[in-house]
Design an enzyme around this catalytic site. Structure first.
Site, PDB file in Angstrom:
ATOM      1  N   GLU A 238     -13.319   5.425 -10.207  1.00 19.70           N
ATOM      2  CA  GLU A 238     -12.024   5.922  -9.719  1.00 19.70           C
ATOM      3  C   GLU A 238     -10.865   5.151 -10.373  1.00 19.70           C
ATOM      4  OE1 GLU A 238     -11.445   5.705  -5.475  1.00 19.70           O
ATOM      5  OE2 GLU A 238      -9.436   6.581  -5.608  1.00 19.70           O
ATOM      6  N   GLY A 359      -5.953   4.359  -4.878  1.00 24.32           N
ATOM      7  CA  GLY A 359      -7.170   3.813  -5.493  1.00 24.32           C
ATOM      8  C   GLY A 359      -7.206   2.297  -5.482  1.00 24.32           C
TER       9      GLY A 359
HETATM   10  C1  LIG Z   1      -0.608  10.917  -2.898  1.00 27.23           C
HETATM   11  C2  LIG Z   1      -1.712  10.119  -2.286  1.00 27.23           C
HETATM   12  C3  LIG Z   1      -3.031  10.551  -2.381  1.00 27.23           C
HETATM   13  C4  LIG Z   1      -4.052   9.843  -1.763  1.00 27.23           C
HETATM   14  N1  LIG Z   1      -5.332  10.346  -1.764  1.00 27.23           N
HETATM   15  C5  LIG Z   1      -6.272   9.767  -0.974  1.00 27.23           C
HETATM   16  C6  LIG Z   1      -7.546  10.384  -0.781  1.00 27.23           C
HETATM   17  O1  LIG Z   1      -7.844  11.436  -1.348  1.00 27.23           O
HETATM   18  N2  LIG Z   1      -8.440   9.794   0.065  1.00 27.23           N
HETATM   19  C7  LIG Z   1      -8.155   8.619   0.718  1.00 27.23           C
HETATM   20  O2  LIG Z   1      -8.998   8.150   1.462  1.00 27.23           O
HETATM   21  N3  LIG Z   1      -6.950   7.992   0.539  1.00 27.23           N
HETATM   22  C8  LIG Z   1      -6.015   8.555  -0.280  1.00 27.23           C
HETATM   23  N4  LIG Z   1      -4.787   7.944  -0.438  1.00 27.23           N
HETATM   24  C9  LIG Z   1      -4.515   6.701   0.245  1.00 27.23           C
HETATM   25  C10 LIG Z   1      -4.383   5.502  -0.684  1.00 27.23           C
HETATM   26  O3  LIG Z   1      -5.641   5.124  -1.155  1.00 27.23           O
HETATM   27  C11 LIG Z   1      -3.681   4.425   0.155  1.00 27.23           C
HETATM   28  O4  LIG Z   1      -2.322   4.814   0.278  1.00 27.23           O
HETATM   29  C12 LIG Z   1      -3.802   3.059  -0.456  1.00 27.23           C
HETATM   30  O5  LIG Z   1      -5.120   2.611  -0.372  1.00 27.23           O
HETATM   31  C13 LIG Z   1      -2.903   2.055   0.295  1.00 27.23           C
HETATM   32  O6  LIG Z   1      -3.116   2.154   1.677  1.00 27.23           O
HETATM   33  P1  LIG Z   1      -1.848   2.285   2.651  1.00 27.23           P
HETATM   34  O7  LIG Z   1      -0.975   3.363   2.128  1.00 27.23           O
HETATM   35  O8  LIG Z   1      -2.335   2.432   4.036  1.00 27.23           O
HETATM   36  O9  LIG Z   1      -1.061   0.928   2.497  1.00 27.23           O
HETATM   37  P2  LIG Z   1      -1.344  -0.428   3.283  1.00 27.23           P
HETATM   38  O10 LIG Z   1      -2.783  -0.756   3.265  1.00 27.23           O
HETATM   39  O11 LIG Z   1      -0.651  -0.378   4.588  1.00 27.23           O
HETATM   40  O12 LIG Z   1      -0.568  -1.448   2.330  1.00 27.23           O
HETATM   41  C14 LIG Z   1       0.832  -1.299   2.091  1.00 27.23           C
HETATM   42  C15 LIG Z   1       1.227  -2.123   0.885  1.00 27.23           C
HETATM   43  O13 LIG Z   1       1.074  -3.494   1.228  1.00 27.23           O
HETATM   44  C16 LIG Z   1       0.644  -4.227   0.110  1.00 27.23           C
HETATM   45  N5  LIG Z   1      -0.617  -4.879   0.485  1.00 27.23           N
HETATM   46  C17 LIG Z   1      -1.656  -4.359   1.188  1.00 27.23           C
HETATM   47  N6  LIG Z   1      -2.610  -5.273   1.373  1.00 27.23           N
HETATM   48  C18 LIG Z   1      -2.175  -6.413   0.809  1.00 27.23           C
HETATM   49  C19 LIG Z   1      -2.720  -7.732   0.651  1.00 27.23           C
HETATM   50  N7  LIG Z   1      -3.920  -8.051   1.146  1.00 27.23           N
HETATM   51  N8  LIG Z   1      -1.983  -8.662  -0.007  1.00 27.23           N
HETATM   52  C20 LIG Z   1      -0.777  -8.357  -0.500  1.00 27.23           C
HETATM   53  N9  LIG Z   1      -0.210  -7.129  -0.409  1.00 27.23           N
HETATM   54  C21 LIG Z   1      -0.903  -6.173   0.235  1.00 27.23           C
HETATM   55  C22 LIG Z   1       0.509  -3.230  -1.060  1.00 27.23           C
HETATM   56  O14 LIG Z   1       1.711  -3.262  -1.799  1.00 27.23           O
HETATM   57  C23 LIG Z   1       0.383  -1.907  -0.363  1.00 27.23           C
HETATM   58  O15 LIG Z   1       0.853  -0.846  -1.164  1.00 27.23           O
HETATM   59  C24 LIG Z   1      -3.755   8.627  -1.091  1.00 27.23           C
HETATM   60  C25 LIG Z   1      -2.438   8.163  -1.025  1.00 27.23           C
HETATM   61  C26 LIG Z   1      -1.425   8.904  -1.581  1.00 27.23           C
HETATM   62  C27 LIG Z   1      -0.012   8.432  -1.416  1.00 27.23           C
END
Ligand SMILES: Cc1cc2nc3c(=O)[nH]c(=O)nc-3n(C[C@H](O)[C@H](O)[C@H](O)COP(=O)(O)OP(=O)(O)OC[C@H]3O[C@@H](n4cnc5c(N)ncnc54)[C@H](O)[C@@H]3O)c2cc1C
Length: 376
Positions: A238, A359
């Site tokens: 991925e 991803g």
């Molecule tokens: C258009 C789109 C398509 C998607 N498609 C899919 C799909 O098909 N299937 C699926 O399951 N998911 C999908 N996703 C979800 C995507 O994988 C998640 O948005 C991503 O994993 C981040 O999770 P979150 O948005 O909950 O952010 P959170 O986990 O809440 O994190 C927010 C931000 O905090 C920061 N962060 C997080 N953890 C840490 C850390 N440990 N240390 C420092 N900084 C950190 C990063 O900057 C992160 O972006 C999609 C998302 C989008 C927007």
């Protein structure tokens, strides 16, 4: 590059010119890609590239898939189009590798034939980065699992006929997660919302909920509580795929920009006659070349059987940095035209923004690489 891959690339370019490019803006406006496109891509032998023939794929490996995706972008496909059309790339590998023959027949084979659409649902409203923390539960009752919970940001989730869903079947943490295939028509399974996004407009993204959804136990993919391992095993592919998205749209934006700079005149001469403009183009090219070369090398090492979990994180980040810079400069050199909806570089600029988040967010992948490389 082999003669076979070159032929595959030519088929892909021709497919995009004929079946995608003329309609892409309409699909962007509609917020969705038509189902017929999946059938057409399958008919051209493109949908199942890198999936084994035994599960309905075209055969080949990750390098074939990388070559094909590069050709799609070269001919004008967008990152959102690829996410929507090739969602099977994230929804099906677990079924193809660990699913029962019945699951393979009902879901992998039909999706790779373009007849059904599948999604992968891992992320939940409570968070996506911490995959081990998912809360959607699946309680075993006789020959069924009863699923309760919610998922969000699910690519192709509005159109999907089935969803490969990460559920908690065991205790807390990564060892209590399983994968269940849940069909759209199952009572209690609802698509709550189609989400509006900054980019990837033609790729529908859904919020899903599950209220006492009864799923046959036969829809379990692999062993109970093996879901996290199955998800993690697919992460390398991925992430390499998203790296290809990143340098793919960057390379296309560079081509469009170089062309624009040859024809657009300011102060009585073409833009490209300015040294500063030429240097910008070369810097864009340098970043594309580095991202492409490194990503291809990591993909080749993966195909050769090496463990490249850390390198896949580096490849994704290198390509994401490239897309961030190149797509921004492409808009800049297009001037006001680059800021208009419907201008291709504007679409790539918006689409690029998801790549450091989806991803595996940059921070999370960098931390993973740090641990794997001994910088803990
Ligand atoms: C258009 C789109 C398509 C998607 N498609 C899919 C799909 O098909 N299937 C699926 O399951 N998911 C999908 N996703 C979800 C995507 O994988 C998640 O948005 C991503 O994993 C981040 O999770 P979150 O948005 O909950 O952010 P959170 O986990 O809440 O994190 C927010 C931000 O905090 C920061 N962060 C997080 N953890 C840490 C850390 N440990 N240390 C420092 N900084 C950190 C990063 O900057 C992160 O972006 C999609 C998302 C989008 C927007």
């Amino acid at each position: 590059m082999t003669a076979e891959r070159e032929a595959l690339q030519e088929t892909a370019r021709e497919f995009v010119r004929r079946e995608v490019a003329p309609y892409l803006q309409d699909w962007e406006d509609d917020g969705s890609v038509p189902r017929e496109l999946h059938l057409a891509a399958a008919k051209q032998g493109l949908l199942g590239v890198s999936f084994p023939e035994e599960v309905g794929g075209q055969g080949g490996d990750l390098l074939d898939s990388v070559a094909m995706q590069e050709a799609f972008f070269e001919a004008g496909a967008s990152s959102g189009l690829m996410a929507a059309l090739f969602t099977g790339g994230i929804a099906l590998p677990h079924i193809a590798t660990n699913g029962s023959p019945d699951l393979v027949d009902r879901f992998a084979r039909t999706a790779l034939a373009g007849e059904k659409i599948g999604s992968l649902a891992v992320t939940e409203p409570g968070g996506g980065s911490d995959v081990a923390g998912i809360r959607t539960t699946a309680r075993r009752e006789g020959d069924e699992y009863v699923v309760n919970g919610a998922k969000t940001f699910i690519t192709s989730g509005v159109r999907a006929d089935f969803v490969t869903t990460a559920v908690r079947t065991g205790g807390p943490g990564h060892s209590g997660i399983s994968l269940l295939v849940i069909e759209k028509e199952t009572p209690g399974f609802t698509v709550d919302r189609a989400l509006d996004k900054m980019g990837w407009h033609c790729s529908d993204t859904a919020e899903l909920s599950f209220v006492d959804v009864r799923v046959p136990a036969g829809n379990l993919v692999g062993e109970e509580n093996s879901g996290f391992v199955q998800i993690a095993e697919q992460f390398v592919v991925e992430r390499i795929g998203l790296a290809v998205h990143a340098y793919g749209i960057a390379a296309r934006s560079l081509d469009l920009t170089a062309d624009y700079c040859r024809h657009r005149e300011t102060f009585g001469k073409p833009l490209i006659a300015n040294q500063v403009v030429r240097h910008k183009l070369v810097e864009m090219r340098r970043q594309v070349e580095v991202a492409r070369t490194y990503t291809r090398a990591v993909a080749a090492r993966h195909v050769a059987g090496e463990n490249v979990i850390a390198e896949a994180c580096l490849a994704k980040q290198t390509a994401v940095d490239c897309a961030t810079h190149v797509c921004d400069q492409a808009v800049q050199l297009h001037g006001g035209t680059g800021y208009l909806h419907g201008t291709e570089v504007e679409r790539h600029y918006r689409d690029a923004r998801i790549l450091p988040i989806g991803g595996g967010a940059t921070e999370v992948l960098t931390d993973l690489a740090a641990r794997l490389m001994g910088y803990a």
